[in-house]
Structure formats: structure tokens, C-alpha cells
Scaffold this motif. Structure first.
Motif, PDB file in Angstrom:
ATOM      1  N   TRP A  85     106.486  71.179 109.205  1.00 16.70           N
ATOM      2  CA  TRP A  85     107.995  71.061 108.261  1.00 16.70           C
ATOM      3  C   TRP A  85     109.350  71.008 108.365  1.00 16.70           C
ATOM      4  CZ3 TRP A  85     109.914  76.061 106.497  1.00 16.70           C
ATOM      5  CH2 TRP A  85     110.674  75.667 104.828  1.00 16.70           C
ATOM      6  N   LYS A  86     109.410  72.215 109.913  1.00 15.07           N
ATOM      7  CA  LYS A  86     110.485  72.390 110.625  1.00 15.07           C
ATOM      8  C   LYS A  86     112.200  71.341 111.109  1.00 15.07           C
ATOM      9  CE  LYS A  86     112.682  76.900 112.631  1.00 15.07           C
ATOM     10  NZ  LYS A  86     112.954  77.610 112.955  1.00 15.07           N
ATOM     11  N   LEU A  87     110.344  70.795 112.059  1.00 16.67           N
ATOM     12  CA  LEU A  87     110.936  69.921 112.970  1.00 16.67           C
ATOM     13  C   LEU A  87     110.911  68.873 112.069  1.00 16.67           C
ATOM     14  CD1 LEU A  87     109.743  71.775 115.796  1.00 16.67           C
ATOM     15  CD2 LEU A  87     111.999  71.541 115.190  1.00 16.67           C
ATOM     16  N   ASP A  88     110.585  68.117 110.957  1.00 20.00           N
ATOM     17  CA  ASP A  88     109.887  67.239 110.087  1.00 20.00           C
ATOM     18  C   ASP A  88     111.800  65.983 111.057  1.00 20.00           C
ATOM     19  OD1 ASP A  88     109.808  64.873 108.918  1.00 20.00           O
ATOM     20  OD2 ASP A  88     109.020  65.617 107.509  1.00 20.00           O
ATOM     21  N   PRO A  89     111.053  64.896 111.050  1.00 15.85           N
ATOM     22  CA  PRO A  89     113.464  64.530 111.396  1.00 15.85           C
ATOM     23  C   PRO A  89     113.987  63.696 109.518  1.00 15.85           C
ATOM     24  CG  PRO A  89     111.710  63.076 111.793  1.00 15.85           C
ATOM     25  CD  PRO A  89     111.086  64.701 111.847  1.00 15.85           C
ATOM     26  N   GLU A  90     112.655  64.086 108.617  1.00 13.32           N
ATOM     27  CA  GLU A  90     113.137  63.140 107.238  1.00 13.32           C
ATOM     28  C   GLU A  90     113.426  63.813 106.272  1.00 13.32           C
ATOM     29  OE1 GLU A  90     112.805  59.916 107.342  1.00 13.32           O
ATOM     30  OE2 GLU A  90     112.628  59.123 109.159  1.00 13.32           O
ATOM     31  N   ARG A  91     112.904  65.348 107.131  1.00 11.82           N
ATOM     32  CA  ARG A  91     113.565  66.527 105.787  1.00 11.82           C
ATOM     33  C   ARG A  91     115.076  67.808 106.300  1.00 11.82           C
ATOM     34  NH1 ARG A  91     112.999  71.818 105.162  1.00 11.82           N
ATOM     35  NH2 ARG A  91     112.344  71.417 107.639  1.00 11.82           N
ATOM     36  N   PRO A  92     115.851  67.064 105.277  1.00  3.93           N
ATOM     37  CA  PRO A  92     117.287  68.431 105.459  1.00  3.93           C
ATOM     38  C   PRO A  92     116.865  69.345 106.137  1.00  3.93           C
ATOM     39  CG  PRO A  92     116.973  66.843 103.627  1.00  3.93           C
ATOM     40  CD  PRO A  92     115.719  66.224 104.262  1.00  3.93           C
ATOM     41  N   TYR A  93     117.132  70.059 106.634  1.00  3.15           N
ATOM     42  CA  TYR A  93     116.784  72.005 107.485  1.00  3.15           C
ATOM     43  C   TYR A  93     118.596  72.338 106.555  1.00  3.15           C
ATOM     44  CZ  TYR A  93     114.678  75.980 108.402  1.00  3.15           C
ATOM     45  OH  TYR A  93     113.552  76.405 108.545  1.00  3.15           O
ATOM     46  N   GLN A  94     118.047  73.079 105.536  1.00  2.00           N
ATOM     47  CA  GLN A  94     119.255  74.095 105.863  1.00  2.00           C
ATOM     48  C   GLN A  94     119.342  74.739 106.683  1.00  2.00           C
ATOM     49  OE1 GLN A  94     117.463  75.750 101.785  1.00  2.00           O
ATOM     50  NE2 GLN A  94     118.858  73.545 100.993  1.00  2.00           N
ATOM     51  N   PHE A  95     120.693  75.404 107.248  1.00  2.00           N
ATOM     52  CA  PHE A  95     121.136  76.293 108.368  1.00  2.00           C
ATOM     53  C   PHE A  95     121.280  77.745 107.930  1.00  2.00           C
ATOM     54  CE2 PHE A  95     124.379  78.978 109.532  1.00  2.00           C
ATOM     55  CZ  PHE A  95     123.783  78.836 111.376  1.00  2.00           C
ATOM     56  N   HIS A  96     121.291  77.856 106.648  1.00  2.00           N
ATOM     57  CA  HIS A  96     121.553  79.215 106.024  1.00  2.00           C
ATOM     58  C   HIS A  96     119.622  79.770 105.990  1.00  2.00           C
ATOM     59  CE1 HIS A  96     120.864  76.871 102.334  1.00  2.00           C
ATOM     60  NE2 HIS A  96     120.666  78.554 102.060  1.00  2.00           N
TER      61      HIS A  96
END
Length: 220
Positions: free
Chosen positions: A118-129
């Protein structure tokens, strides 16, 4: 980030690398700094403005921010140091931290494998905060050309001894190293969380950290 002009050091704080312990242990030095009242006032004014004044280094600032904001003669003479952590171990720490502190984000996740995909999924924007450990640790210590700007890179795996070495280079007697935020809900060996495939996924994503800091999945 912790700056002391009296003791001439700059500590770059990467999350989940023992940095809170280092900051808290060195804080008494900062209190003795003649510039501390000004720094404290700027910090309070920054908070009151919603941090719109640009007069404070955030806790997890990258070193390039200090290089850009400080006079060159000041930045160049500072003893600049950081603590880093094995990327595979860091992700296990991240998993338990989010599950403990932000369980609502993990409602659809049960295992570490699911978390990392889930975390490394390139299609899902990940929130830095949500989790700073998605970022490269090496980004905290290099300039825009990839040059390492810190003078000393301590390791989380050798925290006590490397903290003593940092204090020696600062020129102070090492204070007692305070221990903060120690997780108790994880297996001791990070390698037990990984399949070969998952370990390779982390290796690809964090390749610059592994190359610059010399980490391996299986420590020597």
C-alpha cells in the motif's frame, strides 16, 4: 533540526532514527546558548503565525534548508551530523508506529506485507505528514547536486557509541542519552517481517539510502 551557535553544531533530525533521544539529550546545551532566547522568540512567533513567517527550521528539516538560510561562513564552520537507520528496519518501525498512533489509517491493512505494498504503490499518492519514512533518508543530508553535506553520520544501530562520538566532536562531555518512543509491539529482528520479494521492493525504492549509507538487508 537543532542548531547551536555557541557550541557550533547542527543536528539534522530524521524521523524514527533515535533523533528524539539525541535532541532531548542535547537540549541543555541549547539552553546555554546566548542566542537561545532569540531562537525561542522566533519559534513562538512562527507558531502564532501558523508558521507563515519562515523564521524557524521545522523539526525534520533537510540540511539544504540550513544551507540556503544560514550565511555561508556560518554553515561551513558548523559541525553537521545526523543519525540514520537501516531502511528495512525503519519500515518495520513505521508500520508499528502508524498502527499504534493512527489506527484509522490501517483499518484495511492487517499485515506488514499489505502495509508496504500500500505504501509503495506508485498509483496511490502518499501523504508525507502521515509517515515521513516514505522519503529517502539521504535527501536529508545532500545538496541539490547529491553532495553529502554532513560531517558525521551516526547509526541508530550504534546509537549510544555514535552519540558519544558526536559529543566528542562538538567538544562536550556526553550527557546521558535519553531514550524516547521505544516500541514494544514488534518482533526484534526486522528480517522476520520480509519475504524475498518484499525485501527487494524496499531495496529498489530506498536504493540511494542503501548505497550512500552502506546498509544491507543482512548485516555483516
Amino acid at each position: 533540526m537543532l542548531l547551536s551557535l555557541k557550541y557550533n553544531f547542527l543536528f539534522v533530525h530524521i524521523a524514527k532514527t533515535g533523533g528524539t533521544s539525541v535532541r532531548d539529550s542535547l537540549r541543555p546545551l541549547r539552553l546555554r546558548d546566548p542566542w537561545y532566547p532569540v531562537q525561542f522568540l522566533c519559534s513562538r512567533l512562527s507558531a502564532l503565525s501558523g508558521h507563515r513567517l519562515g523564521i524557524k527550521f521545522p523539526r525534520h528539516s533537510k540540511i539544504i534548508a540550513a544551507k540556503e538560510m544560514l550565511p555561508a561562513e556560518t554553515f561551513d564552520t558548523l559541525f553537521k551530523f545526523v543519525f540514520v537507520r537501516n531502511p528495512w528496519d525503519l519500515q518495520v518501525s513505521s508500520f508499528h508506529h502508524i498502527r499504534r498512533e493512527r489506527p484509522h489509517l490501517m483499518s484495511h491493512i492487517e499485515t506488514f506485507d499489505q502495509f508496504m505494498r500500500w505504501k509503495l504503490d506508485p498509483e496511490r499518492p502518499y501523504q508525507f505528514h502521515v509517515d515521513t519514512s516514505i522519503e529517502l533518508q539521504s535527501d536529508y543530508v545532500i545538496d541539490l547536486h547529491g553532495k553529502v553535506l554532513v560531517d558525521f553520520m551516526g547509526r541508530y544501530e550504534n546509537l549510544a557509541a555514535d552519540f558519544d562520538e558526536a559529543c566528542r566532536r562538538i567538544g562536550v562531555k556526553p550527557p546521558a542519552l535519553l531514550h524516547k518512543r521505544q516500541a514494544t509491539d514488534r518482533k526484534k529482528d526486522y528480517r522476520s517481517y520480509y519475504t524475498d520479494e518484499l525485501a527487494e521492493m524496499v531495496a529498489r525504492h530506498f536504493e540511494p539510502d542503501i548505497r550512500i549509507f552502506g546498509y544491507r538487508f543482512d548485516p555483516e
